[in-house]
Design an enzyme around this catalytic site. Structure first.
Site, short mmCIF file in Angstrom:
data_model
loop_
_atom_site.label_atom_id
_atom_site.label_comp_id
_atom_site.label_asym_id
_atom_site.label_seq_id
_atom_site.Cartn_x
_atom_site.Cartn_y
_atom_site.Cartn_z
N ASN A 129 106.11 5.51 46.05
CA ASN A 129 105.79 6.12 47.35
C ASN A 129 106.14 5.20 48.51
OD1 ASN A 129 104.20 7.91 49.27
ND2 ASN A 129 102.98 6.02 49.38
N ASP A 226 102.06 6.51 40.76
CA ASP A 226 101.07 5.98 41.69
C ASP A 226 101.12 6.74 43.01
OD1 ASP A 226 99.24 3.66 42.50
OD2 ASP A 226 100.81 3.50 44.02
N GLU A 262 98.87 10.31 39.89
CA GLU A 262 97.58 9.86 40.43
C GLU A 262 97.28 10.63 41.70
OE1 GLU A 262 95.06 6.47 42.63
OE2 GLU A 262 97.16 6.87 43.09
N ARG A 366 92.64 8.39 28.32
CA ARG A 366 93.11 7.03 28.55
C ARG A 366 91.89 6.09 28.51
NH1 ARG A 366 95.62 6.09 34.25
NH2 ARG A 366 93.43 6.25 34.82
#
Ligand code: AAO
Length: 526
Positions: A129, A226, A262, A366
């Protein structure tokens, strides 16, 4: 679709096949975790070095049924000295070269190869990002020594220049995200002062795809994206469309990379997790926040209410969810989730939460594996929450050492090696594909449920003993409780549970037990 193809004419069939292949290429596969058959979880080895991960795959994760490892970002990042190096420098990219505190490119390739060969796949935390918004320089300022100048938005090691950032798109006063209810700000402005990449640009998309394709060619199985909330879903899609299929040395032809994004969605913001279902799975942050609240018995919550856990609690569809009890952010008060989040610091409650997660069919799981840091609260905030992994005076990361009792040294916590957690990872593999059955609760915090005829688990989170006979759904026999011990050859080092011919079994769990829960499964039958 395949069925229709078989019933059509030959020409029809060819056309449809072509269409089918195009569709497959563009959008299939990214929900499938790409773990080996029979495996159901991954572990986040936060801040581990590549050589330690390679060893761990061979000596522990492969033999104990772990499907994969989420690794810390492998690309070059800003070096911060505070005076010690913080963990979060790895979320400040300088280039896509593969050298960080975890290791260099050669060590990265060795890790991926050895883990894949051990049947354990690698999932890369991908920071696409933004680039770092701080610092400039050469030598010690970045982990491969690449020159960069964030003030001038110049990253020649990619290369990115001023033109590749969202300079004029952001309409907020400060240039940062001031209002999470404005989706334009969240996507077009700077997250935490980090330089926001112009992901709508072909050139930027191509640079990112090159980075990810390099990882794919090396042999990784998927990506954590992310800060996905801060990228437009259409931009993510355009990048994913440029990705190649996985390396056929380890994956079958045409396998698409697993993608989990995410996105923090606890409700009440303009952007919701469902905006990202088109491009892969999404992190379900409600899961750990709610489960922590229930296990802590806050706000009048009880384990009995977990009866309809999952979509019934307002969570996203199970086949879109990546779930966890805590992550590297919220275990230290970053990101979101709040004070209810359970971590290794509260080990008894934590083991119950992870045990519940791994026994319950909802989501793809996870497991977190952490390092210890000296937590120190001031005004309700942990002022040491920036501290990086166990390290030497020169800033290099200390190795993960393994003690005689199989736990880790050097302040590596290795939750994934705690017997209770490791055995529940195996439990989840054994019960894979079985529905949740034989739910029982006492209306309070004593609950039990089965997974078909493969496994059964009982919790006592009340302040009194549990003493009850329950229908387990399991075949008759003597089972070894994999929480208080485990099966070793023909012996059991923990409690033994007898399942009668009618599938019932008697359970006694003291509320003061070190681990007030019991789990049995068909592979731990004596
Ligand atoms: C550090 C410093 C910054 C500095 C920056 C640059 O802390 O002050 O400006 O360096 O020098 C990590 C660390 C950051 C660190 C960064 C770069 O966590 O502290 O900044 O590296 O070194 C948002 C994002 C989410 C992000 C999370 C931390 O949406 O994507 O912030 N997580 C990922 C990574 C994380 C990493 C980055 C992204 C950056 O996992 O490790 O940062 O690559 C609301 C929003 C959330 C938002 C949070 C926190 O949450 O919904 O989207 O997360 O705020 O800002 C309730 C609400 C909940 C709300 C929460 C907190 O719970 O229900 O929605 O309150 O307000």
């Amino acid at each position: 679709m395949e069925y229709k193809m078989r019933t059509g004419t030959h020409k029809d069939c060819k056309m449809k096949l072509l269409f089918f292949l195009v569709v497959i290429k563009l959008c299939s596969g990214q929900y499938d975790p790409n773990v080996k058959p029979g495996k159901t979880s991954i572990v986040h080895l936060f801040e581990w070095k590549w050589e330690d991960i390679a060893d761990e795959c061979e000596r522990y994760l492969g033999p104990n049924g772990f499907g994969g490892v989420q690794i810390s970002p492998p690309n070059e990042n800003l070096v911060i000295t505070k005076p010690w190096r913080p963990w979060d420098e790895r979320y400040q990219p300088v280039s896509y070269q593969l050298c960080t505190r975890s290791g260099n490119e050669e060590q990265f390739i060795d890790m991926v190869t050895r883990c894949n060969n051990a049947g354990v796949h690698i999932y890369v935390d991908t920071v696409i990002n933004h680039m770092t918004g701080y610092g400039a320089g050469i030598g010690n300022s970045s982990t491969c020594g690449s020159y960069f100048n964030s003030g001038a938005r110049d990253f020649p090691a990619v290369p990115y220049s001023f033109l590749d950032f969202s300079n004029y798109k952001c309409k907020s006063h400060s240039g940062g995200i001031e209002n999470y209810n404005d989706p334009y700000q969240v996507r077009d402005c700077q997250l935490l002062g980090l330089l926001d990449l112009a992901l709508e640009k072909d050139y930027v998309r191509e640079k990112i795809a090159e980075y990810m394709n390099n990882l794919i060619n090396i042999g990784v199985a998927g990506f954590r994206l992310d800060a996905s909330k801060h990228m437009w879903p259409g931009d993510i899609k355009a990048i994913l469309n440029r990705l190649e299929d996985l390396n056929t040395t380890w994956f079958s032809n045409g396998t698409r990379p697993f993608v989990y994004q995410e996105v923090i969605d606890l409700g009440g913001e303009a952007i919701s997790a469902s905006d990202y279902f088109g491009t892969g799975r999404v992190t379900e942050f409600k899961y750990g926040a709610k489960l922590g609240t229930v296990i802590r018995r806050w706000n009048g919550e009880k384990m009995a209410y977990l009866r309809n856990w999952g979509e019934g609690w307002g969570f996203m569809p199970s086949d879109r969810a990546l779930v966890f009890v805590d992550n590297h952010d919220n275990q230290r008060g970053h990101g979101a989730g709040g004070s209810s989040i359970l971590t290794f610091f509260e080990s008894q409650l934590y083991k119950m939460a992870v045990g519940f997660m791994l026994a319950h069919p909802y989501g793809f799981t996870r497991v977190m594996s952490s390092y210890r840091w000296p937590r120190h609260f001031a005004d309700g905030k942990d002022i040491n929450n920036w501290m990086g992994p166990p390290s030497n005076p020169d800033g290099s990361t200390q190795p993960v050492t393994i003690k005689a009792d199989t736990t880790c040294g050097n302040n590596w916590v290795c939750e994934h090696r705690w017997r209770q957690i490791k055995n529940m990872v195996i439990f989840r593999n054994v019960v894979d594909g079985q529905a949740l059955t034989n739910w029982w609760d006492n209306g309070n915090n004593q609950i039990a449920f089965g997974r078909g005829n493969k496994g059964f688990i009982v919790f006592n989170n009340d302040d009194w003993d549990l003493d009850v006979t329950l229908n387990t759904g399991l075949p008759a026999g003597t089972y070894c409780d994999v929480i208080s011990g485990q099966k070793q050859d023909t012996m059991c080092s923990g409690k033994k549970i007898t399942v009668n011919k009618d599938s019932t079994a008697h359970f006694q769990i003291s509320n003061t037990a070190e681990d007030p829960f019991v789990a049995i499964h068909v592979n731990a039958k004596l």
